[in-house]
Design an enzyme around this catalytic site. Structure first.
Site, PDB file in Angstrom:
ATOM      1  N   SER B  20       0.811  -1.214   0.000  1.00 32.12           N
ATOM      2  CA  SER B  20       0.000   0.000   0.000  1.00 32.12           C
ATOM      3  C   SER B  20       0.850   1.272   0.000  1.00 32.12           C
ATOM      4  CB  SER B  20      -0.892  -0.033   1.244  1.00 32.12           C
ATOM      5  OG  SER B  20      -1.698   1.110   1.274  1.00 32.12           O
ATOM      6  N   LYS B  44      -3.113   2.656  -2.160  1.00 34.53           N
ATOM      7  CA  LYS B  44      -2.936   3.433  -0.936  1.00 34.53           C
ATOM      8  C   LYS B  44      -4.204   3.415  -0.074  1.00 34.53           C
ATOM      9  CE  LYS B  44      -1.194   7.709   0.996  1.00 34.53           C
ATOM     10  NZ  LYS B  44      -0.202   7.044   1.865  1.00 34.53           N
ATOM     11  N   ASN B  68       8.748   8.152   6.518  1.00 32.87           N
ATOM     12  CA  ASN B  68       7.655   8.899   5.909  1.00 32.87           C
ATOM     13  C   ASN B  68       6.620   9.238   6.954  1.00 32.87           C
ATOM     14  OD1 ASN B  68       4.765   7.725   5.444  1.00 32.87           O
ATOM     15  ND2 ASN B  68       6.141   5.953   5.384  1.00 32.87           N
ATOM     16  N   ILE B  70       3.308  10.662   5.666  1.00 31.11           N
ATOM     17  CA  ILE B  70       2.398  11.215   4.652  1.00 31.11           C
ATOM     18  C   ILE B  70       1.072  11.589   5.310  1.00 31.11           C
ATOM     19  CG2 ILE B  70       1.281  10.827   2.414  1.00 31.11           C
ATOM     20  CD1 ILE B  70       4.396  10.647   2.347  1.00 31.11           C
ATOM     21  N   CYS B 129      -1.205   2.517  11.075  1.00 29.58           N
ATOM     22  CA  CYS B 129      -0.502   3.690  10.552  1.00 29.58           C
ATOM     23  C   CYS B 129       0.019   4.513  11.730  1.00 29.58           C
ATOM     24  CB  CYS B 129      -1.412   4.547   9.676  1.00 29.58           C
ATOM     25  SG  CYS B 129      -0.598   6.064   9.148  1.00 29.58           S
ATOM     26  N   LYS B 163      -3.668  -5.607   9.063  1.00 31.08           N
ATOM     27  CA  LYS B 163      -2.269  -5.151   8.919  1.00 31.08           C
ATOM     28  C   LYS B 163      -1.751  -4.691  10.274  1.00 31.08           C
ATOM     29  CE  LYS B 163       1.060  -2.617   6.187  1.00 31.08           C
ATOM     30  NZ  LYS B 163       1.331  -1.953   4.913  1.00 31.08           N
ATOM     31  N   THR B 191       5.220   0.372   9.204  1.00 31.77           N
ATOM     32  CA  THR B 191       6.508   1.017   9.500  1.00 31.77           C
ATOM     33  C   THR B 191       6.762   1.128  10.999  1.00 31.77           C
ATOM     34  OG1 THR B 191       5.415   3.151   9.374  1.00 31.77           O
ATOM     35  CG2 THR B 191       6.503   2.366   7.383  1.00 31.77           C
ATOM     36  N   THR B 264       8.613   0.032  -0.391  1.00 32.10           N
ATOM     37  CA  THR B 264       9.569   1.126  -0.571  1.00 32.10           C
ATOM     38  C   THR B 264      10.454   0.935  -1.799  1.00 32.10           C
ATOM     39  OG1 THR B 264       9.510   1.496   1.798  1.00 32.10           O
ATOM     40  CG2 THR B 264      11.392   2.413   0.632  1.00 32.10           C
TER      41      THR B 264
END
Lengths: 257, 301
Positions: B20, B44, B68, B70, B129, B163, B191, B264
């Site tokens: 994603s 995404k 990142n 975002i 996230c 996830k 991450t 990545t």
């Protein structure tokens, strides 16, 4: 259509001045397609350091694809060590090009700071065929940031230089040179690329005199394909990516912090 | 050679997927005939309403990787369904849709909308996230993970993937909770929360202050987490974390992953997912392995 990503050979890699270098890449398939303002995303070697590719405006597309750069970090330092015959991994060209000035435009002013001059040689290559008053206003910190700009002269550009210390040209910022701009919105078109404060000054000047213009932006980039959304900048219509929505934007669209 | 793999009732022709947030504008940039060769694509993450994302700078290069933050910039589920899904489906590659709700209710609302869309292979719940200013992530609690997976499973028409976050004490317990609640698969890892400080300005290098670390720098950590989770759950594992090459992907498969997602690496080498797929096949040919299932979890201790 050429592939998105290609391995090409280095044709030459020269130091044009104490600061600035020019890398020529044997990349015939790309030369026809590339337009002024677009960029290539380069990977100098395999391996994980540096991790990202590096984006560079295309400087010229004559015999080779040319990139104008200043070694300022590990990526560009490595690039300066490339020699004729070395491989280089080229992604692109990508990004939006400059739009061409309309028929009524008589004066085109390119306003560049430092390495921000990179996208303008190809623009002048294209525009010299038209009967235009081509002006380049160039700002650098000192004499070391100025280079001969021979190709710009050959393209018929009138060149005016300002340096912070006055070692070459006018003393002060490039805004000292704005008097060279015709303040007629119908016949003048501005293009600018350089540090944000300089582009903000151009934007403020353009707004005052209702002049049209475009700006080529730079940001740290990962993908260069509009996927990671890492290079977003603020615009009057929200965040936009420099790599995909740009790097060329309308001058009045970008919000400089 | 058999390389097809399953998540719940969904069958994928091979185990290589695009993670994603790392792929876009396929029609403009990619040879779609090549993209079609991959097992699946995870676009995404989408939220219920549009999100503009975090202030720049949003990314920074780190040793063998990147940070990142975002902030899930996306157009919201309605616009996504209307404008993005049709072009993604045109590629002709199975879609696993990554979604994120800021509450359980938002997750449910998004799934209800996706239930109206045809030809979606699975839903991945982004429970992890690290860039959204939430005090805790769903995937940091066994209870919250189980509760959310259970309520989504009740209504989703397609298989559901959880996830997971590496920012936990024991990721295998969270995976176990997801499995117990009916998840058809788990994907890991998202991450790792991280930061870079600019010593000149004495500020964080990112507009969001912290970010998520990805890339080869995190791979050995992620391979170990996949191994740990594989010891505890029976559902398929989608593994991601710094996969650049087929060898990287094979490490995850041997650790127990049924799927590998390339993320990545797409930013450095847009061909990486295809290279990984070709490399896995070459490894199987060379080692005379007829079915990829004979590799999954086969690390020797």
């Amino acid at each position: 259509m050429p592939a998105l990503q290609n391995i090409f050979k280095v044709a030459s890699n020269d130091k044009l001045s104490p600061r600035f270098h020019r890398l020529c890449i044997k990349s015939k398939p790309l030369i026809k397609d590339v337009k002024p303002g677009q960029f290539v995303h380069l990977r100098v070697r395999d391996g994980l350091e540096p991790f990202f590719r590096r984006p560079f405006s295309v400087y010229r597309n004559k015999k080779h694809l040319e990139v104008f750069y200043e070694p300022i970090g590990p990526g560009t330092e490595l690039m300066s060590q490339l020699r004729e015959g070395d491989d280089i991994d080229v992604l692109g060209p990508v990004g939006t090009p400059f739009s061409m000035p309309g028929k009524n435009i008589k004066q085109v002013v390119m306003i560049a700071g430092g390495i921000g001059i990179a996208p303008f040689l190809m623009l002048s290559d294209v525009l010299k065929r038209r009967n235009l008053d081509l002006v380049l206003l160039y700002g650098g910190r000192t004499m070391g940031h100025v280079y001969p700009m021979k190709e710009f002269k050959e393209n018929g550009c009138k060149i005016f230089v300002a340096t912070d210390d006055g070692s070459v040209g006018a003393k002060g910022r490039v805004s000292k040179l704005f008097s060279k701009i015709n303040k007629d919105p119908k016949t003048t078109m501005l293009y600018t690329c350089g540090p944000n404060p300089m582009m903000a000054a151009v934007q403020a000047f353009a707004k005052k005199y209702h002049l049209k213009g475009e700006v080529a932006c730079e940001e740290v980039m990962a993908c260069a394909l509009g996927a990671c959304l890492g290079c977003s900048i603020r615009t009057t219509s929200g965040f936009k990516t420099v790599c995909y929505d740009g790097p060329v934007f309308d001058l009045d669209e970008v919000i400089f912090d | 050679m058999k390389i097809s793999v399953k998540i719940g009732k969904a069958v994928f022709k091979n185990p290589v997927t695009i993670a994603s947030g790392t792929f876009a504008h396929a029609e403009k940039y990619y040879n779609l005939e090549e993209v079609k060769k991959l097992g699946s694509l995870i676009p995404k993450t989408v939220t219920l309403r549009a999100q503009e994302g975090n202030p720049p700078p949003r990314i920074i290069e780190t040793p063998s990787g990147m940070l990142n933050a975002i902030g899930i910039e996306n157009p919201g589920i309605d616009t996504f369904i209307e404008n993005k899904i049709p072009s993604l489906q045109k590629i002709g590659i199975p879609l696993i849709l990554s979604i994120l709700g800021h509450t359980d209710k938002e997750f449910i609302q998004i799934v209800e909308k996706l239930n109206q869309v045809k030809n979606i292979s699975a839903i991945e719940l982004n429970l992890s996230c690290p860039n959204l200013k939430h005090k805790t992530l769903v995937a940091q609690s066994e209870k919250a993970t189980a509760r959310l997976v259970r309520s989504v499973k009740k209504i989703s028409k397609v298989p559901v993937i959880a996830k997971l976050s590496p920012n936990v004490t024991d990721i295998s317990s969270i995976a176990k909770a997801a499995e117990g609640a009916g998840a058809d698969a788990v994907s890991l890892i998202n991450t790792l929360t991280a930061m870079v400080i600019n010593t000149k300005t004495r500020k964080s290098a990112l507009g969001n202050f912290t970010g998520g670390l990805s890339g080869p720098a995190i791979r050995p950590v992620a391979v170990h987490m996949v191994y740990r989770v594989a010891q505890r759950v029976k559902i398929p594992i989608i593994a991601m974390g710094g996969i650049m090459t087929a060898d990287d992907a094979l490490q995850y498969i041997l650790a127990g992953a049924s799927f590998v997602a390339v993320g990545t690496a797409n930013f450095v080498n847009p061909r990486a997912p295809l290279d990984v797929l070709e490399g896995i096949k070459a490894y199987m040919r060379k080692n005379k392995i007829k079915d990829i299932r004979h590799l999954i979890g086969k690390v020797e201790s």
